[in-house]
Design a protein around this motif. Structure first.
Motif, PDB file in Angstrom:
ATOM      1  N   GLN A  50      20.248  37.262 -20.665  1.00 27.96           N
ATOM      2  CA  GLN A  50      19.882  36.552 -19.452  1.00 27.96           C
ATOM      3  C   GLN A  50      18.579  35.799 -19.694  1.00 27.96           C
ATOM      4  O   GLN A  50      17.681  36.313 -20.376  1.00 27.96           O
ATOM      5  CB  GLN A  50      19.681  37.539 -18.296  1.00 27.96           C
ATOM      6  CG  GLN A  50      20.923  38.329 -17.939  1.00 27.96           C
ATOM      7  CD  GLN A  50      21.983  37.439 -17.316  1.00 27.96           C
ATOM      8  OE1 GLN A  50      21.677  36.602 -16.481  1.00 27.96           O
ATOM      9  NE2 GLN A  50      23.212  37.603 -17.740  1.00 27.96           N
ATOM     10  N   ASP A  70      20.587  32.647 -26.152  1.00 30.17           N
ATOM     11  CA  ASP A  70      22.043  32.686 -26.255  1.00 30.17           C
ATOM     12  C   ASP A  70      22.586  33.197 -24.920  1.00 30.17           C
ATOM     13  O   ASP A  70      22.559  34.395 -24.653  1.00 30.17           O
ATOM     14  CB  ASP A  70      22.480  33.601 -27.387  1.00 30.17           C
ATOM     15  CG  ASP A  70      23.982  33.673 -27.546  1.00 30.17           C
ATOM     16  OD1 ASP A  70      24.709  32.940 -26.835  1.00 30.17           O
ATOM     17  OD2 ASP A  70      24.446  34.469 -28.379  1.00 30.17           O
ATOM     18  N   GLU A  71      23.035  32.281 -24.095  1.00 33.82           N
ATOM     19  CA  GLU A  71      23.451  32.655 -22.741  1.00 33.82           C
ATOM     20  C   GLU A  71      24.643  33.596 -22.707  1.00 33.82           C
ATOM     21  O   GLU A  71      24.896  34.228 -21.691  1.00 33.82           O
ATOM     22  CB  GLU A  71      23.715  31.419 -21.885  1.00 33.82           C
ATOM     23  CG  GLU A  71      24.875  30.571 -22.347  1.00 33.82           C
ATOM     24  CD  GLU A  71      25.023  29.305 -21.535  1.00 33.82           C
ATOM     25  OE1 GLU A  71      26.107  29.098 -20.969  1.00 33.82           O
ATOM     26  OE2 GLU A  71      24.057  28.525 -21.469  1.00 33.82           O
ATOM     27  N   GLU A  72      25.349  33.732 -23.796  1.00 29.97           N
ATOM     28  CA  GLU A  72      26.488  34.651 -23.840  1.00 29.97           C
ATOM     29  C   GLU A  72      26.056  36.097 -24.033  1.00 29.97           C
ATOM     30  O   GLU A  72      26.774  37.012 -23.656  1.00 29.97           O
ATOM     31  CB  GLU A  72      27.459  34.234 -24.940  1.00 29.97           C
ATOM     32  CG  GLU A  72      28.151  32.922 -24.642  1.00 29.97           C
ATOM     33  CD  GLU A  72      29.142  32.537 -25.727  1.00 29.97           C
ATOM     34  OE1 GLU A  72      29.543  33.403 -26.529  1.00 29.97           O
ATOM     35  OE2 GLU A  72      29.506  31.351 -25.765  1.00 29.97           O
ATOM     36  N   THR A  73      24.869  36.308 -24.622  1.00 33.00           N
ATOM     37  CA  THR A  73      24.453  37.681 -24.923  1.00 33.00           C
ATOM     38  C   THR A  73      23.202  38.136 -24.173  1.00 33.00           C
ATOM     39  O   THR A  73      22.848  39.302 -24.256  1.00 33.00           O
ATOM     40  CB  THR A  73      24.189  37.846 -26.434  1.00 33.00           C
ATOM     41  OG1 THR A  73      23.129  36.960 -26.817  1.00 33.00           O
ATOM     42  CG2 THR A  73      25.438  37.566 -27.237  1.00 33.00           C
TER      43      THR A  73
END
Length: 89
Positions: free
Chosen positions: A77, A72-75
């Motif tokens: 790296q 999940d690139e929002e939460t």
């Protein structure tokens, strides 16, 4: 028994073999994570646990699958996920 140098070379070749599928698109990111593919790179010590070329392929395939399914690139790296996967084996 394969040497670490042989395993690193095979890993590099396998990561450079990209098919036309979404999971393989992350192989380049994995290559960037490792930066330098040589015996002094501490991130590559996990290869000591792998015995064959098939096990190396399986490891890469499990990692790319995990990226596709769990990343999940929002939460997080991508480098953190790769590093975690290396640690858990």
């Amino acid at each position: 028994m394969l040497s670490l140098t042989e395993k690193i070379s095979y890993l590099e070749n396998y990561l450079n073999s990209i098919q036309d599928n979404y999971a393989d698109s992350f192989k380049t990111d994995i290559l960037f994570f490792f930066d330098e593919l040589n015996e002094s790179n501490q991130h590559l010590t996990f290869l000591n646990k792998l015995e064959s070329f098939v096990e190396i392929e399986d490891w890469v395939d499990r990692l790319t699958s995990r990226i596709v399914l769990k990343f999940d690139e929002e939460t997080e790296q991508l480098n953190d996920l790769i590093n975690y996967f290396i640690q858990i084996g």
